[in-house]
Write a protein that holds these residues in place. Sequence first.
Motif, PDB file in Angstrom:
ATOM      1  N   SER A 172       0.809  -1.225   0.000  1.00 27.88           N
ATOM      2  CA  SER A 172       0.000   0.000   0.000  1.00 27.88           C
ATOM      3  C   SER A 172       0.844   1.277   0.000  1.00 27.88           C
ATOM      4  O   SER A 172       0.306   2.369   0.182  1.00 27.88           O
ATOM      5  CB  SER A 172      -0.930  -0.002   1.215  1.00 27.88           C
ATOM      6  OG  SER A 172      -0.171  -0.092   2.416  1.00 27.88           O
ATOM      7  N   SER A 173       2.161   1.138  -0.168  1.00 26.65           N
ATOM      8  CA  SER A 173       3.090   2.278  -0.187  1.00 26.65           C
ATOM      9  C   SER A 173       3.129   3.027   1.136  1.00 26.65           C
ATOM     10  O   SER A 173       3.379   4.234   1.175  1.00 26.65           O
ATOM     11  CB  SER A 173       2.728   3.248  -1.325  1.00 26.65           C
ATOM     12  OG  SER A 173       2.821   2.610  -2.572  1.00 26.65           O
ATOM     13  N   LEU A 174       2.886   2.311   2.235  1.00 22.19           N
ATOM     14  CA  LEU A 174       2.916   2.906   3.569  1.00 22.19           C
ATOM     15  C   LEU A 174       4.136   2.461   4.377  1.00 22.19           C
ATOM     16  O   LEU A 174       4.311   2.881   5.518  1.00 22.19           O
ATOM     17  CB  LEU A 174       1.639   2.549   4.334  1.00 22.19           C
ATOM     18  CG  LEU A 174       0.324   3.041   3.730  1.00 22.19           C
ATOM     19  CD1 LEU A 174      -0.861   2.452   4.491  1.00 22.19           C
ATOM     20  CD2 LEU A 174       0.260   4.559   3.723  1.00 22.19           C
ATOM     21  N   ASN A 229      12.708   9.685  -4.914  1.00 24.07           N
ATOM     22  CA  ASN A 229      13.409   8.464  -4.517  1.00 24.07           C
ATOM     23  C   ASN A 229      12.469   7.271  -4.387  1.00 24.07           C
ATOM     24  O   ASN A 229      12.796   6.273  -3.744  1.00 24.07           O
ATOM     25  CB  ASN A 229      14.163   8.672  -3.204  1.00 24.07           C
ATOM     26  CG  ASN A 229      15.176   9.794  -3.292  1.00 24.07           C
ATOM     27  OD1 ASN A 229      15.083  10.793  -2.585  1.00 24.07           O
ATOM     28  ND2 ASN A 229      16.165   9.661  -4.175  1.00 24.07           N
ATOM     29  N   GLY A 230      11.283   7.389  -4.961  1.00 25.91           N
ATOM     30  CA  GLY A 230      10.362   6.262  -5.004  1.00 25.91           C
ATOM     31  C   GLY A 230       9.304   6.241  -3.930  1.00 25.91           C
ATOM     32  O   GLY A 230       8.466   5.327  -3.902  1.00 25.91           O
ATOM     33  N   GLY A 231       9.302   7.227  -3.022  1.00 24.88           N
ATOM     34  CA  GLY A 231       8.305   7.257  -1.963  1.00 24.88           C
ATOM     35  C   GLY A 231       7.089   8.083  -2.324  1.00 24.88           C
ATOM     36  O   GLY A 231       6.962   8.565  -3.455  1.00 24.88           O
ATOM     37  N   ASP A 232       6.214   8.248  -1.367  1.00 25.95           N
ATOM     38  CA  ASP A 232       5.015   9.060  -1.575  1.00 25.95           C
ATOM     39  C   ASP A 232       5.226  10.519  -1.182  1.00 25.95           C
ATOM     40  O   ASP A 232       4.347  11.352  -1.391  1.00 25.95           O
ATOM     41  CB  ASP A 232       3.847   8.496  -0.759  1.00 25.95           C
ATOM     42  CG  ASP A 232       3.155   7.354  -1.470  1.00 25.95           C
ATOM     43  OD1 ASP A 232       3.648   6.949  -2.547  1.00 25.95           O
ATOM     44  OD2 ASP A 232       2.136   6.853  -0.961  1.00 25.95           O
ATOM     45  N   GLY A 233       6.367  10.802  -0.567  1.00 20.17           N
ATOM     46  CA  GLY A 233       6.625  12.176  -0.135  1.00 20.17           C
ATOM     47  C   GLY A 233       5.681  12.644   0.952  1.00 20.17           C
ATOM     48  O   GLY A 233       5.379  13.834   1.053  1.00 20.17           O
ATOM     49  N   ARG A 293      20.518   5.567  -3.667  1.00 16.43           N
ATOM     50  CA  ARG A 293      21.083   4.230  -3.418  1.00 16.43           C
ATOM     51  C   ARG A 293      20.322   3.478  -2.338  1.00 16.43           C
ATOM     52  O   ARG A 293      20.114   2.261  -2.451  1.00 16.43           O
ATOM     53  CB  ARG A 293      22.557   4.380  -3.026  1.00 16.43           C
ATOM     54  CG  ARG A 293      23.253   3.071  -2.689  1.00 16.43           C
ATOM     55  CD  ARG A 293      24.726   3.336  -2.409  1.00 16.43           C
ATOM     56  NE  ARG A 293      25.448   2.128  -2.034  1.00 16.43           N
ATOM     57  CZ  ARG A 293      26.744   2.096  -1.730  1.00 16.43           C
ATOM     58  NH1 ARG A 293      27.455   3.216  -1.772  1.00 16.43           N
ATOM     59  NH2 ARG A 293      27.325   0.954  -1.382  1.00 16.43           N
ATOM     60  N   TRP A 294      19.887   4.206  -1.278  1.00 20.75           N
ATOM     61  CA  TRP A 294      19.286   3.501  -0.142  1.00 20.75           C
ATOM     62  C   TRP A 294      17.808   3.789   0.088  1.00 20.75           C
ATOM     63  O   TRP A 294      17.110   2.955   0.673  1.00 20.75           O
ATOM     64  CB  TRP A 294      20.072   3.809   1.132  1.00 20.75           C
ATOM     65  CG  TRP A 294      21.421   3.156   1.141  1.00 20.75           C
ATOM     66  CD1 TRP A 294      21.687   1.817   1.100  1.00 20.75           C
ATOM     67  CD2 TRP A 294      22.699   3.815   1.189  1.00 20.75           C
ATOM     68  NE1 TRP A 294      23.043   1.595   1.109  1.00 20.75           N
ATOM     69  CE2 TRP A 294      23.699   2.803   1.168  1.00 20.75           C
ATOM     70  CE3 TRP A 294      23.100   5.145   1.254  1.00 20.75           C
ATOM     71  CZ2 TRP A 294      25.055   3.092   1.207  1.00 20.75           C
ATOM     72  CZ3 TRP A 294      24.450   5.433   1.282  1.00 20.75           C
ATOM     73  CH2 TRP A 294      25.418   4.410   1.263  1.00 20.75           C
ATOM     74  N   LEU A 295      17.322   4.916  -0.363  1.00 20.47           N
ATOM     75  CA  LEU A 295      15.917   5.224  -0.107  1.00 20.47           C
ATOM     76  C   LEU A 295      14.970   4.457  -1.023  1.00 20.47           C
ATOM     77  O   LEU A 295      13.900   4.028  -0.588  1.00 20.47           O
ATOM     78  CB  LEU A 295      15.669   6.735  -0.248  1.00 20.47           C
ATOM     79  CG  LEU A 295      16.336   7.623   0.804  1.00 20.47           C
ATOM     80  CD1 LEU A 295      16.010   9.088   0.543  1.00 20.47           C
ATOM     81  CD2 LEU A 295      15.912   7.224   2.217  1.00 20.47           C
ATOM     82  N   ARG A 296      15.321   4.269  -2.261  1.00 25.86           N
ATOM     83  CA  ARG A 296      14.436   3.539  -3.171  1.00 25.86           C
ATOM     84  C   ARG A 296      14.247   2.086  -2.717  1.00 25.86           C
ATOM     85  O   ARG A 296      13.108   1.600  -2.653  1.00 25.86           O
ATOM     86  CB  ARG A 296      14.965   3.603  -4.608  1.00 25.86           C
ATOM     87  CG  ARG A 296      13.944   3.111  -5.644  1.00 25.86           C
ATOM     88  CD  ARG A 296      14.410   3.449  -7.050  1.00 25.86           C
ATOM     89  NE  ARG A 296      14.503   4.888  -7.282  1.00 25.86           N
ATOM     90  CZ  ARG A 296      13.491   5.645  -7.646  1.00 25.86           C
ATOM     91  NH1 ARG A 296      12.284   5.105  -7.812  1.00 25.86           N
ATOM     92  NH2 ARG A 296      13.658   6.942  -7.839  1.00 25.86           N
ATOM     93  N   PRO A 297      15.327   1.370  -2.365  1.00 22.86           N
ATOM     94  CA  PRO A 297      15.117   0.018  -1.825  1.00 22.86           C
ATOM     95  C   PRO A 297      14.292   0.014  -0.544  1.00 22.86           C
ATOM     96  O   PRO A 297      13.554  -0.941  -0.285  1.00 22.86           O
ATOM     97  CB  PRO A 297      16.537  -0.489  -1.579  1.00 22.86           C
ATOM     98  CG  PRO A 297      17.404   0.314  -2.489  1.00 22.86           C
ATOM     99  CD  PRO A 297      16.759   1.665  -2.558  1.00 22.86           C
TER     100      PRO A 297
END
Length: 381
Positions: free
Chosen positions: A52-54, A63-67, A112-116
């Motif tokens: 659920s992207s939470l 970086n791939g998050g929902d901000g 490098r680390w936030l997307r994973p």
Amino acid sequence: MSLENVFTLPAEYNDLRDSVRALAEKEIAPFARAVDEEHRYPQEAHNALVKSSLFAAHVPTENGGDGADALATCIIIEEVARACGSASLIPAVNKLGSLPLILGGNKEQKERWLRPLTQGKGFSYCLSESEAGSDASALKTTAVRKGDGWVINGSKKWISNAGESEFYTVIAQSDSSLGSKGITAFVIEKSDPGVSFGAPEKKMGFRGSPTREVYFDNVEIGDDRRIGEVGKGFALAMDTLDHTRITIAAQALGLAQGAFDVAKKYSHERKQFGKEIFDFQGVQFMLADMAIGIESARALTYAAAAKSERGDKDLRFFSASSKTYATDVAMKVTTDAVQVLGGYGYVSDYPVERMMRDAKLTQIYEGTNQIQRIVIARNLP
């Protein structure tokens, strides 16, 4: 002056609460008791939060998050905690572990680390040690230069989700002669040679979130693992806590709200002397005080979250205050919820005894409430 929108959350925050609550009730709450009793990591919650992207909604969109902003993150943690305290530590710890990177890392490090992280690879925070708890600057873990890189030696204590997380922000002493100004921050990966973990602690509460010691035995890393400037790690660690203490306030809010909801419902279901126990003034007063405490703590916590997002100069006061007040409220509310349920509150058929045990830790970690009061006093408005 119009007061139409004063103290009213924008609709998107209420919509977020509704969606997270629905998810928590369907995919997290049914496993909460088993997670606690079996002392096991809440993998069902982990999977649901990733899907659920939470899992790490606070990560910037680039970086791939929902901000998700600070308030949205608090609402996520609050609603998950309402269902399962252990599960709420997943998004809370992920923000704590990754925030030093967000605050002090460069563009390449963040990618490098936030997307994973957003994809389910957790991020823990390694500051405390056996002899460096409230006195965090007394840490003994060392970072020694070797060529173009560093060698890390030492251990960290009380690390939430240790062993489950893939990444660890490690605060280490790189020049002991400078005291706190010789401390530097690094990212260590679970797979790095020389990294190992102690046995999970046997805890009163939050039993589904593994708390373990992390050991670093000649862990060799490149300088690309360093977050921010050499010697700025302690300041970065303290700045991080100014923001993340608010997530502990949110977690406490969720525990209090969950316990209150159970107690209120039970007070209408339980009958004694021919009427609902809710009709007895003693119970009414308890429920009234519980509700007052929760709503007061929520107002303070949300105000602190807004200040975190804006970077207000009085953030430290509001952050420490929200953490202190909300966690003290959670301890009282959960204890009173057990009292309202009587004998049933004392057994695991109902979740309030679990919530009471979980609430206790919120008064201790990320800075004890005694330390918070010192911080508050030093930053009085």
